[in-house]
Design a protein around this motif. Structure first.
Motif, short mmCIF file in Angstrom:
data_model
loop_
_atom_site.label_atom_id
_atom_site.label_comp_id
_atom_site.label_asym_id
_atom_site.label_seq_id
_atom_site.Cartn_x
_atom_site.Cartn_y
_atom_site.Cartn_z
N GLY A 134 66.11 52.47 32.89
CA GLY A 134 66.62 51.28 33.57
C GLY A 134 65.58 50.64 34.46
O GLY A 134 64.91 51.32 35.24
N ASP A 158 64.75 49.91 28.80
CA ASP A 158 65.86 49.03 29.19
C ASP A 158 65.95 47.93 28.12
O ASP A 158 64.92 47.39 27.71
CB ASP A 158 65.60 48.41 30.57
CG ASP A 158 66.84 47.80 31.19
OD1 ASP A 158 67.57 47.07 30.48
OD2 ASP A 158 67.08 48.03 32.39
N ASP A 159 67.18 47.62 27.70
CA ASP A 159 67.33 46.58 26.67
C ASP A 159 67.76 45.25 27.27
O ASP A 159 67.99 44.29 26.54
CB ASP A 159 68.35 47.03 25.61
CG ASP A 159 69.77 47.12 26.17
OD1 ASP A 159 69.92 47.21 27.40
OD2 ASP A 159 70.72 47.10 25.36
N ASP A 160 67.82 45.16 28.59
CA ASP A 160 68.34 43.97 29.25
C ASP A 160 67.22 42.97 29.54
O ASP A 160 66.04 43.30 29.51
CB ASP A 160 69.02 44.39 30.56
CG ASP A 160 70.07 43.39 31.00
OD1 ASP A 160 70.25 42.37 30.30
OD2 ASP A 160 70.69 43.60 32.06
N HIS A 203 61.56 48.20 25.10
CA HIS A 203 62.62 47.19 25.19
C HIS A 203 63.69 47.50 24.16
O HIS A 203 63.76 46.90 23.10
CB HIS A 203 62.04 45.78 24.97
CG HIS A 203 63.09 44.70 25.09
ND1 HIS A 203 63.13 43.60 24.25
CD2 HIS A 203 64.14 44.58 25.94
CE1 HIS A 203 64.16 42.85 24.59
NE2 HIS A 203 64.78 43.41 25.61
N ARG A 204 64.52 48.44 24.50
CA ARG A 204 65.62 48.85 23.62
C ARG A 204 66.59 49.71 24.41
O ARG A 204 66.28 50.16 25.51
CB ARG A 204 65.10 49.62 22.41
CG ARG A 204 64.33 50.90 22.76
CD ARG A 204 63.90 51.63 21.51
NE ARG A 204 65.05 52.00 20.69
CZ ARG A 204 64.96 52.59 19.50
NH1 ARG A 204 63.77 52.85 18.98
NH2 ARG A 204 66.02 52.90 18.81
N ARG A 205 67.74 49.92 23.86
CA ARG A 205 68.73 50.78 24.51
C ARG A 205 68.43 52.22 24.16
O ARG A 205 68.01 52.54 23.04
CB ARG A 205 70.13 50.41 24.04
CG ARG A 205 71.25 51.07 24.83
CD ARG A 205 72.61 50.54 24.41
NE ARG A 205 73.68 51.08 25.25
CZ ARG A 205 74.02 50.59 26.42
NH1 ARG A 205 73.38 49.54 26.91
NH2 ARG A 205 75.01 51.13 27.12
N LEU A 206 68.64 53.11 25.11
CA LEU A 206 68.46 54.53 24.84
C LEU A 206 69.64 55.02 24.03
O LEU A 206 70.80 54.87 24.43
CB LEU A 206 68.38 55.31 26.16
CG LEU A 206 68.08 56.80 26.01
CD1 LEU A 206 66.65 57.01 25.52
CD2 LEU A 206 68.29 57.52 27.34
N THR A 207 69.36 55.59 22.88
CA THR A 207 70.41 56.07 21.98
C THR A 207 70.21 57.54 21.69
O THR A 207 69.13 58.11 21.95
CB THR A 207 70.41 55.29 20.65
OG1 THR A 207 69.14 55.52 19.99
CG2 THR A 207 70.57 53.80 20.89
N CYS A 225 70.31 54.09 35.45
CA CYS A 225 71.16 53.23 34.63
C CYS A 225 72.49 52.98 35.33
O CYS A 225 72.81 53.58 36.36
CB CYS A 225 71.37 53.84 33.25
SG CYS A 225 72.45 55.27 33.23
N ASN A 227 75.68 52.97 33.61
CA ASN A 227 76.85 53.32 32.80
C ASN A 227 76.87 54.82 32.52
O ASN A 227 75.83 55.46 32.41
CB ASN A 227 76.88 52.52 31.49
CG ASN A 227 75.75 52.90 30.55
OD1 ASN A 227 75.87 53.83 29.75
ND2 ASN A 227 74.62 52.21 30.67
N THR A 230 75.23 56.46 29.11
CA THR A 230 73.79 56.73 29.15
C THR A 230 73.48 57.91 30.06
O THR A 230 72.59 58.72 29.76
CB THR A 230 73.02 55.49 29.60
OG1 THR A 230 73.33 54.40 28.73
CG2 THR A 230 71.52 55.73 29.56
#
Length: 351
Positions: A134, A158-160, A203-207, A225, A227, A230
């Motif tokens: 984040g 972070d993907d935001d 630049h992506r969401r952690l999956t 983060c 949420n 995550t």
């Protein structure tokens, strides 16, 4: 006392006028000091010479001690600079060899003089690799202080993208970055602040597909983060990799943080928060609001914990939940423990 001051001024400034070498003038000042100290020690306190030269040996001893400390500090700084000059002065070379340039030594001098950090601790920071989850409220101050502290490699995922509503608290992002991916905005600010660090933006969401592989590349993970999905994902990946996790959270006027490290006897995140609360019990900052400076306070505390873990300084907040209440100006620390039945770390052997 005035008599001594006049004599010292005559030696220093008068000697300068007639061209006396600086070293000679310093020697004469030293002789004057010893003479005055000798008078204070050998003559009675009521003697005119003792009275006119201060009336107390303690005063001159304190003055001499202060001068000695100043000269020792100056000699130390000079030695560090001379050592740096014998090394290459190019930042890229310094990064590859692990040595410090003159600029770095000067920049980190306040760290190096701390006995709990020192040169060895600063070198550990230079070689450390830290992943930050984040680049928002908590991530912003964490990233800024890790970069300023000289952490060698900092990853940020972070993907935001930066929004206008972020700027009230996410101070790493300027107005001109609105619309830019947060990781690239943060990278630009960090490298502008300290070009001696390496920033890896993701630049992506952690999956779940990438979490284990990504976490395993780093020595320490800091979760900022917003949420619970995550948070549980990061916690599980850190437990599997045996990597310490610093996790923080915010709400309105209150923030909390802890160091989760079951590989070293501390609980993991799920030991404390077994299940995510219902959405109405833990509203987001967008829903509940948050006072602007709060992320800076808690994020700075998280950065301090990271520096302590990397350098070995002090006692990290393992087994503690630190809570900061900004509205009432209160700090609390709650002891937390591992749960044997924890589904994430219950079987992790303590080292």
């Amino acid at each position: 006392m005035l008599l001594v001051a006049v004599m010292a001024a005559a030696i220093w400034f008068g000697g300068g006028v007639i061209g006396a070498p600086r070293k000679l003038r310093l020697i004469l000042l030293g002789v004057l000091y010893l003479a005055v100290l000798g008078i204070q020690v050998t003559f009675p306190a009521a003697h005119p010479l003792a009275v006119n030269t201060g009336g107390s040996a303690a005063l001159w001893l304190l003055l001499g001690g202060a001068v000695v400390i100043f000269l020792a500090y100056r000699a130390l700084i000079r030695m560090l600079r001379q050592r740096a000059e014998r090394r290459t002065a190019m930042p890229d070379s310094a990064k590859s060899t692990g040595t410090f340039t003159d600029t770095e030594l000067n920049r980190y001098a306040r760290h190096i003089v701390l006995r709990e950090v020192g040169g060895a601790g600063q070198k550990a920071l230079k070689h450390a690799q830290v992943l930050v989850i984040g680049a928002g409220g908590l991530g912003a101050p964490v990233l800024q202080y890790l970069a300023a502290a000289g952490v060698g490699t900092i990853g940020v995922i972070d993907d935001d993208r930066v929004e206008n509503a972020n700027l009230q608290r996410q101070v790493i992002h300027p107005d001109s970055a609105i619309g830019m991916p947060k990781v690239f905005s943060a990278q630009k600010a960090m490298q502008a602040q300290n070009p001696f660090v390496t920033v890896r933006p993701y630049h992506r969401r952690l999956t779940a597909e990438i979490a284990d592989e990504l976490v395993a590349e780093y020595d320490l993970v800091i979760d900022g983060c917003d949420n619970f999905e995550t948070r549980y994902l990061v916690n599980a990946a850190c437990v599997r990799a045996g990597v310490p996790l610093i996790s923080g959270a915010l709400s309105q006027w209150e923030g909390q943080l802890s160091v989760f490290d079951p590989a070293r006897g501390a609980p993991c995140y799920q030991c404390i928060f077994d299940k995510a609360p219902a959405p109405h019990l833990a509203p987001s900052c967008a829903e509940a609001g948050v006072i602007g400076p709060l992320p800076g306070v808690v994020g700075a505390m998280m950065a301090v914990e990271a520096i302590k873990l990397i350098t070995g300084a002090g006692t990290a907040a393992r087994g503690q939940m630190v809570i900061y209440d900004a509205l009432f100006g209160e700090n609390r620390s709650i002891a937390v423990q591992r749960r044997a039945e924890c589904p994430t770390c219950g079987r992790v052997a303590e080292s």
